[in-house]
Design a protein around this motif. Structure first.
Motif, PDB file in Angstrom:
ATOM      1  N   SER A 172     -17.365  -8.110   4.116  1.00 55.30           N
ATOM      2  CA  SER A 172     -16.897  -9.298   3.392  1.00 55.30           C
ATOM      3  C   SER A 172     -15.491  -9.673   3.810  1.00 55.30           C
ATOM      4  O   SER A 172     -15.193 -10.849   4.042  1.00 55.30           O
ATOM      5  N   LYS A 173     -14.635  -8.677   3.924  1.00 56.63           N
ATOM      6  CA  LYS A 173     -13.248  -8.923   4.321  1.00 56.63           C
ATOM      7  C   LYS A 173     -13.157  -9.532   5.714  1.00 56.63           C
ATOM      8  O   LYS A 173     -12.272 -10.345   5.992  1.00 56.63           O
ATOM      9  N   ALA A 212     -17.742  -4.031   1.608  1.00 60.06           N
ATOM     10  CA  ALA A 212     -16.380  -4.524   1.395  1.00 60.06           C
ATOM     11  C   ALA A 212     -15.725  -4.883   2.732  1.00 60.06           C
ATOM     12  O   ALA A 212     -15.076  -5.924   2.854  1.00 60.06           O
ATOM     13  N   GLN A 224     -13.774   1.715   4.351  1.00 61.86           N
ATOM     14  CA  GLN A 224     -13.494   0.314   4.654  1.00 61.86           C
ATOM     15  C   GLN A 224     -12.504   0.168   5.803  1.00 61.86           C
ATOM     16  O   GLN A 224     -12.683  -0.679   6.681  1.00 61.86           O
ATOM     17  N   GLU A 250     -18.462   0.644   0.700  1.00 60.58           N
ATOM     18  CA  GLU A 250     -17.345   0.567   1.641  1.00 60.58           C
ATOM     19  C   GLU A 250     -17.667  -0.383   2.806  1.00 60.58           C
ATOM     20  O   GLU A 250     -16.839  -1.187   3.206  1.00 60.58           O
TER      21      GLU A 250
END
Length: 184
Positions: A160-161, A157, A121, A154
């Motif tokens: 999305s972040k 995530a 990530q 990963e």
């Protein structure tokens, strides 16, 4: 801002640097493209059967030769992802402005290919920070699409972040795409 196809920029963040892929990268990039755990995460959609699983240095060099041809002809740009602390070349990213007769016309397509040990990530997040800061203008797009299969936790995530959401429908004939919500 200069035309990205006239002078390819180098981008640097805390963990990584992106610079245009060259033939000198072939040996180290083969570690990525021969990584059986990484290959399923590569986006080979619409790549005429190439799944980017390369077993020989010769095949890796042919890919880089094609990437350089594509840059010279303004089809897409391929950057090598380099770890700043070790100078290790851990993968590549590709970006282009898609022109097609469908609802995704004039969207940017981003591909990220990383060795499985670096499909994390934090690294993907830094790639996306560069993308969000520079690529909308550099490629003259308002929206960027990137593929992330459900098993790629990963990457999802990180997406999305960074404000990307699932498209929730096919892009061309392919599944598992995420879309930037708006240009930055």
């Amino acid at each position: 801002m200069k035309d990205i196809y006239e002078e390819c920029p180098i981008y640097t963040k805390d963990l990584i640097t992106l610079r245009q892929t060259t033939m000198e990268d072939a040996e180290e990039l083969l570690k990525c493209y021969s990584d059986e755990k990484a290959v399923p995460f590569f986006n080979s959609d619409n790549c005429h059967g190439d799944n980017f699983n390369y077993k020989t240095l010769e095949r890796m060099k042919k890919a880089i030769d094609f990437w350089n041809f594509s840059y010279e002809n303004k089809y897409f740009v391929r950057w090598t992802v380099i770890l700043n602390n070790t100078k290790e070349k851990i993968g590549t990213i590709e970006m282009f402005h898609r022109i097609a007769d469908d609802e995704f016309n004039h969207y940017g397509i981003l591909r990220i290919d990383l060795q499985s040990d670096y499909e994390r990530q934090q690294i993907i997040g830094e790639i996306l920070e560069i993308v969000n800061e520079y690529f909308f203008k550099a490629f003259d797009v308002k929206v960027i699409l990137i593929k992330a299969i459900p098993e790629n936790i990963e990457r999802i995530a990180a997406l999305s972040k960074m404000g990307y959401e699932s498209v929730n429908r096919k892009v061309m004939t392919y599944d598992d795409y995420f879309v930037s919500l708006e240009s930055r």
